[in-house]
Design a protein around this motif. Sequence first.
Motif, PDB file in Angstrom:
ATOM      1  N   THR A  76       0.823  -1.204   0.000  1.00 45.25           N
ATOM      2  CA  THR A  76       0.000   0.000   0.000  1.00 45.25           C
ATOM      3  C   THR A  76       0.856   1.253   0.000  1.00 45.25           C
ATOM      4  O   THR A  76       1.793   1.377   0.789  1.00 45.25           O
ATOM      5  N   ILE A  77       0.528   2.175  -0.898  1.00 44.74           N
ATOM      6  CA  ILE A  77       1.095   3.523  -0.876  1.00 44.74           C
ATOM      7  C   ILE A  77      -0.031   4.461  -0.452  1.00 44.74           C
ATOM      8  O   ILE A  77      -1.010   4.639  -1.183  1.00 44.74           O
ATOM      9  N   TYR A  78       0.092   5.010   0.731  1.00 40.45           N
ATOM     10  CA  TYR A  78      -0.920   5.932   1.239  1.00 40.45           C
ATOM     11  C   TYR A  78      -0.615   7.344   0.736  1.00 40.45           C
ATOM     12  O   TYR A  78       0.544   7.705   0.523  1.00 40.45           O
ATOM     13  N   GLN A  79      -1.668   8.133   0.593  1.00 44.74           N
ATOM     14  CA  GLN A  79      -1.463   9.504   0.102  1.00 44.74           C
ATOM     15  C   GLN A  79      -1.180  10.485   1.227  1.00 44.74           C
ATOM     16  O   GLN A  79      -0.477  11.462   1.017  1.00 44.74           O
ATOM     17  N   ARG A  80      -1.697  10.244   2.410  1.00 46.48           N
ATOM     18  CA  ARG A  80      -1.544  11.248   3.475  1.00 46.48           C
ATOM     19  C   ARG A  80      -1.613  10.618   4.855  1.00 46.48           C
ATOM     20  O   ARG A  80      -2.160   9.535   5.053  1.00 46.48           O
ATOM     21  N   THR A  81      -1.043  11.336   5.805  1.00 49.21           N
ATOM     22  CA  THR A  81      -1.160  11.016   7.212  1.00 49.21           C
ATOM     23  C   THR A  81      -0.791  12.270   7.991  1.00 49.21           C
ATOM     24  O   THR A  81      -0.434  13.300   7.407  1.00 49.21           O
ATOM     25  N   LEU A  82      -0.893  12.207   9.292  1.00 44.83           N
ATOM     26  CA  LEU A  82      -0.305  13.208  10.176  1.00 44.83           C
ATOM     27  C   LEU A  82       0.995  12.646  10.726  1.00 44.83           C
ATOM     28  O   LEU A  82       1.199  11.427  10.748  1.00 44.83           O
ATOM     29  N   GLU A  83       1.864  13.525  11.171  1.00 45.41           N
ATOM     30  CA  GLU A  83       3.137  13.033  11.701  1.00 45.41           C
ATOM     31  C   GLU A  83       2.905  12.056  12.845  1.00 45.41           C
ATOM     32  O   GLU A  83       3.676  11.115  13.044  1.00 45.41           O
ATOM     33  N   GLN A  84       1.828  12.269  13.589  1.00 44.41           N
ATOM     34  CA  GLN A  84       1.405  11.323  14.622  1.00 44.41           C
ATOM     35  C   GLN A  84      -0.036  10.932  14.294  1.00 44.41           C
ATOM     36  O   GLN A  84      -0.979  11.557  14.755  1.00 44.41           O
ATOM     37  N   GLY A  85      -0.194   9.928  13.469  1.00 52.16           N
ATOM     38  CA  GLY A  85      -1.531   9.534  13.060  1.00 52.16           C
ATOM     39  C   GLY A  85      -1.496   8.357  12.110  1.00 52.16           C
ATOM     40  O   GLY A  85      -0.422   7.904  11.691  1.00 52.16           O
ATOM     41  N   GLU A  86      -2.679   7.855  11.764  1.00 54.35           N
ATOM     42  CA  GLU A  86      -2.789   6.717  10.867  1.00 54.35           C
ATOM     43  C   GLU A  86      -2.878   7.200   9.421  1.00 54.35           C
ATOM     44  O   GLU A  86      -3.538   8.195   9.120  1.00 54.35           O
ATOM     45  N   PRO A  87      -2.235   6.497   8.481  1.00 51.24           N
ATOM     46  CA  PRO A  87      -2.269   6.912   7.076  1.00 51.24           C
ATOM     47  C   PRO A  87      -3.651   6.714   6.454  1.00 51.24           C
ATOM     48  O   PRO A  87      -4.429   5.850   6.880  1.00 51.24           O
ATOM     49  N   GLN A  88      -3.942   7.509   5.431  1.00 53.44           N
ATOM     50  CA  GLN A  88      -5.240   7.492   4.760  1.00 53.44           C
ATOM     51  C   GLN A  88      -5.050   7.506   3.244  1.00 53.44           C
ATOM     52  O   GLN A  88      -3.953   7.690   2.744  1.00 53.44           O
TER      53      GLN A  88
END
Length: 494
Positions: free
Chosen positions: A339-351
């Motif tokens: 999986t290549i995710y497009q976004r996340t937060l530095e402390q968070g789950e990818p989306q």
Amino acid sequence: MNQLTRRQWLRSASVLTTLPFLPGWEPNRPLFPYRYLVAKNPGKIPEVPVYIPFDWVAARVPTEGKGLRLQWEKTSVTKGVRLRLTSATDVREETRIQVRTARSGKSIGEFDIRYAVYMQPYELLVPDELVPDIMQEGVVLHQSHGQKPFYVFTAGTTSQSAPAAYLPHLLLPGSGPASDAWKDRLLSLESLQTFGWMHGCNLDGIHELSKNSRRAREVLQAHLAMYFGKQDLVYANLNNQKTTNQVNGVESLLPFAILAQSQPNHPLLKLAIDFSSSHVDARGVIADGQGNRPIKTEECYTVSYPLAVMARLLNQPELAALSISTLKARVERLDREETIYQRTLEQGEPQYPNWGRGVVWYLLGLAKTLHHLPEDEQTRLLRAVFRSAVTRVLARQQPNGLWYCFTDQPDTGFETSGSAGIAAALAYGHRYGLLPDRVLPHIERTRRGLQPYLTPDGYLTGTAQANKGGPALQTGGYRVISPYTLGFLAHFMK
């Protein structure tokens, strides 16, 4: 290289945009498969209360009253006609535009416009039986849905009018193959886009063509002059306001990569360097915001690539270090096995797992950045990451040469911007020795697969809208024309 001012470019713009229609402009050029029949000047237009890109003339589509009337010179064409409008502002909602004949009130159809961006054409196929009516009467436009005003470019009496493809027009069928029409759109004003990643994609494509084309080199300088030509950076931001000498975010840095390669001594490159310096953390990672910042694949292309270019051309190795740190942060947070995710937060789950355009930003960013960085232990590891990602992405290419909007979700449908962008990354990676010959058949399949999605005048249909409406806008099958995709095509179309 000489720098054109914006005023000089505007004086010559009408020549460049009409070159494809002049006999003999290119040796052995076939007849064109289209003609533009531009609507007549609508007369006096009320002043627009928002900033319109390049101060081009625009008019609001009314919600009531007489509406916005469009009329044309009569033509003998009676079928295969498309009515085109182009958005003059950024609109963050869903809008509907009703089209009726001006006197008899016959319904021509409805434009379904969702989250429009600057300089985005929308088209409506005119029923053949109603073509004579619109030629005789013209049409009237009303906005029937949406709370925000909707503006379209219209003809004016000065050089401040938008080019023909962005004015209200009827696209008429002509004769001859359409295979090269995309290049005519790209090498004209009719590929200008929102400043930032969208126009950066087209600048990048024009820059690729400029390596072997004098005309592309001239058009590249002309495009750069539209935003940078007054020694000030001037553009319309996403709030429909005029912005001067400011970088609005990390996705706005991409044009500086091409500015640096074309005009490495341009004083406005300092804007990009200063922005990067003010958005870097202690690890050398650049992102928007503060605190728990967003990390996206876009920055592989819009941040790491420009920094790598400027590091090499300006002899500033500290920018190369920022480029690598920013790229590695995306690799570490967003590339997870299959999986290549497009976004996340530095402390968070990818989306946004395996979203096609998110994959494009990742692959294009890796390919372009690595080409401009010196080879060392860090970049050798990143080259391996790039090749691994390409192998996984190729496994999801469909038999028609395209990828789904979310590459592992067939129900999201085929999507052309992601497909074209992936092919662009493959072609660039192969051209500069980052990828083996085995990618070439995949590029060719994509080239063939995209042909049915090209309009007669060369724009690419079938693209998912800009990612402003959340996942539903990406997964729901809504598709638009997105001129920024012309820049992808320049990397691999023949």
